[in-house]
Design a protein around this motif. Structure first.
Motif, PDB file in Angstrom:
ATOM      1  N   UNK A  70       0.787  -1.222   0.000  1.00 45.99           N
ATOM      2  CA  UNK A  70       0.000   0.000   0.000  1.00 45.99           C
ATOM      3  C   UNK A  70       0.820   1.273   0.000  1.00 45.99           C
ATOM      4  N   UNK A  71       2.142   1.153   0.080  1.00 47.18           N
ATOM      5  CA  UNK A  71       3.016   2.321   0.081  1.00 47.18           C
ATOM      6  C   UNK A  71       3.567   2.563  -1.326  1.00 47.18           C
ATOM      7  N   UNK A  72       3.641   3.824  -1.692  1.00 45.74           N
ATOM      8  CA  UNK A  72       4.214   4.226  -2.976  1.00 45.74           C
ATOM      9  C   UNK A  72       5.600   4.805  -2.747  1.00 45.74           C
ATOM     10  N   UNK A  73       6.573   4.275  -3.446  1.00 46.58           N
ATOM     11  CA  UNK A  73       7.966   4.691  -3.271  1.00 46.58           C
ATOM     12  C   UNK A  73       8.526   5.240  -4.573  1.00 46.58           C
ATOM     13  N   UNK A  74       9.344   6.276  -4.449  1.00 42.51           N
ATOM     14  CA  UNK A  74      10.096   6.837  -5.573  1.00 42.51           C
ATOM     15  C   UNK A  74      11.567   6.707  -5.254  1.00 42.51           C
ATOM     16  N   UNK A  75      12.328   6.163  -6.183  1.00 45.02           N
ATOM     17  CA  UNK A  75      13.777   6.037  -6.021  1.00 45.02           C
ATOM     18  C   UNK A  75      14.439   6.714  -7.209  1.00 45.02           C
ATOM     19  N   UNK A  76      15.177   7.775  -6.966  1.00 46.20           N
ATOM     20  CA  UNK A  76      15.860   8.456  -8.061  1.00 46.20           C
ATOM     21  C   UNK A  76      17.180   7.753  -8.375  1.00 46.20           C
ATOM     22  N   UNK A  77      17.650   7.955  -9.591  1.00 46.24           N
ATOM     23  CA  UNK A  77      18.898   7.317 -10.003  1.00 46.24           C
ATOM     24  C   UNK A  77      18.826   5.810  -9.843  1.00 46.24           C
ATOM     25  N   UNK A  78      17.728   5.222 -10.314  1.00 47.07           N
ATOM     26  CA  UNK A  78      17.442   3.830  -9.970  1.00 47.07           C
ATOM     27  C   UNK A  78      17.481   2.871 -11.157  1.00 47.07           C
ATOM     28  N   UNK A  79      18.207   3.222 -12.203  1.00 49.29           N
ATOM     29  CA  UNK A  79      18.306   2.311 -13.339  1.00 49.29           C
ATOM     30  C   UNK A  79      19.451   1.313 -13.185  1.00 49.29           C
ATOM     31  N   UNK A  80      20.186   1.400 -12.091  1.00 50.37           N
ATOM     32  CA  UNK A  80      21.275   0.463 -11.838  1.00 50.37           C
ATOM     33  C   UNK A  80      21.838   0.678 -10.453  1.00 50.37           C
ATOM     34  N   UNK A  81      22.817  -0.121 -10.097  1.00 48.93           N
ATOM     35  CA  UNK A  81      23.561   0.069  -8.868  1.00 48.93           C
ATOM     36  C   UNK A  81      22.724   0.055  -7.606  1.00 48.93           C
ATOM     37  N   UNK A  82      23.088   0.920  -6.666  1.00 52.22           N
ATOM     38  CA  UNK A  82      22.415   0.988  -5.373  1.00 52.22           C
ATOM     39  C   UNK A  82      20.948   1.347  -5.552  1.00 52.22           C
ATOM     40  N   UNK A  83      20.647   2.267  -6.457  1.00 52.33           N
ATOM     41  CA  UNK A  83      19.270   2.701  -6.652  1.00 52.33           C
ATOM     42  C   UNK A  83      18.355   1.571  -7.073  1.00 52.33           C
ATOM     43  N   UNK A  84      18.789   0.766  -8.033  1.00 52.07           N
ATOM     44  CA  UNK A  84      17.971  -0.354  -8.484  1.00 52.07           C
ATOM     45  C   UNK A  84      17.849  -1.409  -7.395  1.00 52.07           C
ATOM     46  N   UNK A  85      18.908  -1.614  -6.637  1.00 56.19           N
ATOM     47  CA  UNK A  85      18.854  -2.579  -5.531  1.00 56.19           C
ATOM     48  C   UNK A  85      17.859  -2.126  -4.467  1.00 56.19           C
ATOM     49  N   UNK A  86      17.841  -0.828  -4.171  1.00 57.87           N
ATOM     50  CA  UNK A  86      16.867  -0.301  -3.208  1.00 57.87           C
ATOM     51  C   UNK A  86      15.451  -0.493  -3.734  1.00 57.87           C
ATOM     52  N   UNK A  87      15.244  -0.126  -4.990  1.00 56.52           N
ATOM     53  CA  UNK A  87      13.918  -0.265  -5.595  1.00 56.52           C
ATOM     54  C   UNK A  87      13.449  -1.714  -5.554  1.00 56.52           C
ATOM     55  N   UNK A  88      14.337  -2.639  -5.845  1.00 52.37           N
ATOM     56  CA  UNK A  88      13.979  -4.057  -5.816  1.00 52.37           C
ATOM     57  C   UNK A  88      13.645  -4.501  -4.402  1.00 52.37           C
ATOM     58  N   UNK A  89      14.418  -4.022  -3.424  1.00 51.71           N
ATOM     59  CA  UNK A  89      14.147  -4.369  -2.038  1.00 51.71           C
ATOM     60  C   UNK A  89      12.802  -3.848  -1.571  1.00 51.71           C
ATOM     61  N   UNK A  90      12.468  -2.624  -1.952  1.00 51.60           N
ATOM     62  CA  UNK A  90      11.165  -2.051  -1.596  1.00 51.60           C
ATOM     63  C   UNK A  90      10.033  -2.822  -2.266  1.00 51.60           C
ATOM     64  N   UNK A  91      10.238  -3.194  -3.533  1.00 52.83           N
ATOM     65  CA  UNK A  91       9.216  -3.960  -4.253  1.00 52.83           C
ATOM     66  C   UNK A  91       9.016  -5.329  -3.610  1.00 52.83           C
ATOM     67  N   UNK A  92      10.108  -5.961  -3.200  1.00 54.74           N
ATOM     68  CA  UNK A  92       9.999  -7.257  -2.538  1.00 54.74           C
ATOM     69  C   UNK A  92       9.214  -7.156  -1.232  1.00 54.74           C
TER      70      UNK A  92
END
Length: 264
Positions: free
Chosen positions: A7-29
């Motif tokens: 139910x939470x909406x998250x925005x991750x900038x600079x998220x096409x790779x590296x730490x940003x994409x890893x954070x986005x994936x963790x939040x999605x999981x």
């Protein structure tokens, strides 16, 4: 501990790779609906595909915007007006002799590394405050505390993020919105791998040997003794974005392998 961000909406900038994409994936999981942000449609699409494959989550969106500029921030806000979780991960770095850092480069680092977070937090924090819940993170660096001689401009920009994060946490005190900075150390992102590869070629060693040399010569106080993975950094970010982290705000959370010579 089970982190549930459903139910939470998250925005991750600079998220096409590296730490940003890893954070986005963790939040999605953890169940969040995630918006990835990058400057090119191709890289955003590729990152979305990776995230969906890794997490099995279809609750992800992409926005093409250069949030290192005012116009790019406005484009992101127009596309995604509200967020419960804002991860200001966008940042640039690069070694440069101090006397060769001209005003234009100082300004570029200021705009990308600092003002991107200022502009987005200024907008999204207002909605979080009205709803009584939110999480804002600024991805800083151990270089904010250990200013590297080869990247003074980078270290200064990350030090500024520390002040921004602490100040905003005080502004939002008692609102249910927490604000923290995250301090990674050397992390095996695509950019870092390329940097080590280039240095290895110059010095005639393997990339693995170069990573060890880099730590010995530039980060000798490391206790971890290796580069972290993006996922190791992301794990701390996901926790800080959770309901369980409700009493953690105004903090500088370190995931830098013990490089900083401080017990506080």
């Amino acid at each position: 501990m089970k982190i549930d961000l459903s139910g939470k909406n998250a925005i991750v900038t600079g998220s096409t790779g590296g730490i940003g994409l890893a954070i986005a994936s963790g939040l999605a999981n953890a169940g969040a609906t995630v918006t990835l942000v990058g400057r090119q449609q191709r890289s955003v699409d590729a990152a979305l595909a990776k995230l969906r494959e890794a997490t099995g989550s279809g609750a992800a969106h992409g926005v093409v915007a250069d949030v290192g500029t005012m116009e790019g921030c406005q484009a992101l806000i127009a596309a995604q007006p509200q967020a419960d979780i804002l991860i200001n991960n966008l940042g640039i770095y690069g070694a440069r002799e101090f006397f060769d850092i001209d005003d234009a480069l100082w300004e570029e680092f200021f705009q990308v590394n600092i003002m991107s977070g200022v502009r987005l937090a200024r907008h999204y924090a207002q909605g979080m405050r009205e709803r009584g819940w939110g999480r804002i993170q600024f991805i800083s660096s151990e270089s904010a505390l250990n200013i590297p001689t080869e990247m003074v401009h980078y270290g200064v920009s990350k030090s500024a993020l520390q002040g921004l994060s602490r100040g905003l946490a005080k502004v939002l005190a008692g609102t249910g919105v927490t604000v923290n900075s995250i301090l990674p150390g050397p992390t095996r992102t695509e950019g870092a791998v390329q940097m080590m590869s280039d240095l290895a070629a110059e010095r005639g060693v393997t990339q693995q040997e170069m990573e060890a040399l880099f730590l010995k010569e530039n980060r000798p106080s490391t206790l971890l003794g290796r580069f972290a993975s993006p996922e190791e950094v992301a794990n701390l970010c996901v926790y800080a974005a959770s309901a369980q982290a409700s009493a953690t705000t105004g903090a500088a959370l370190r995931v830098e392998g013990g490089i900083v010579e401080s017990i506080m």
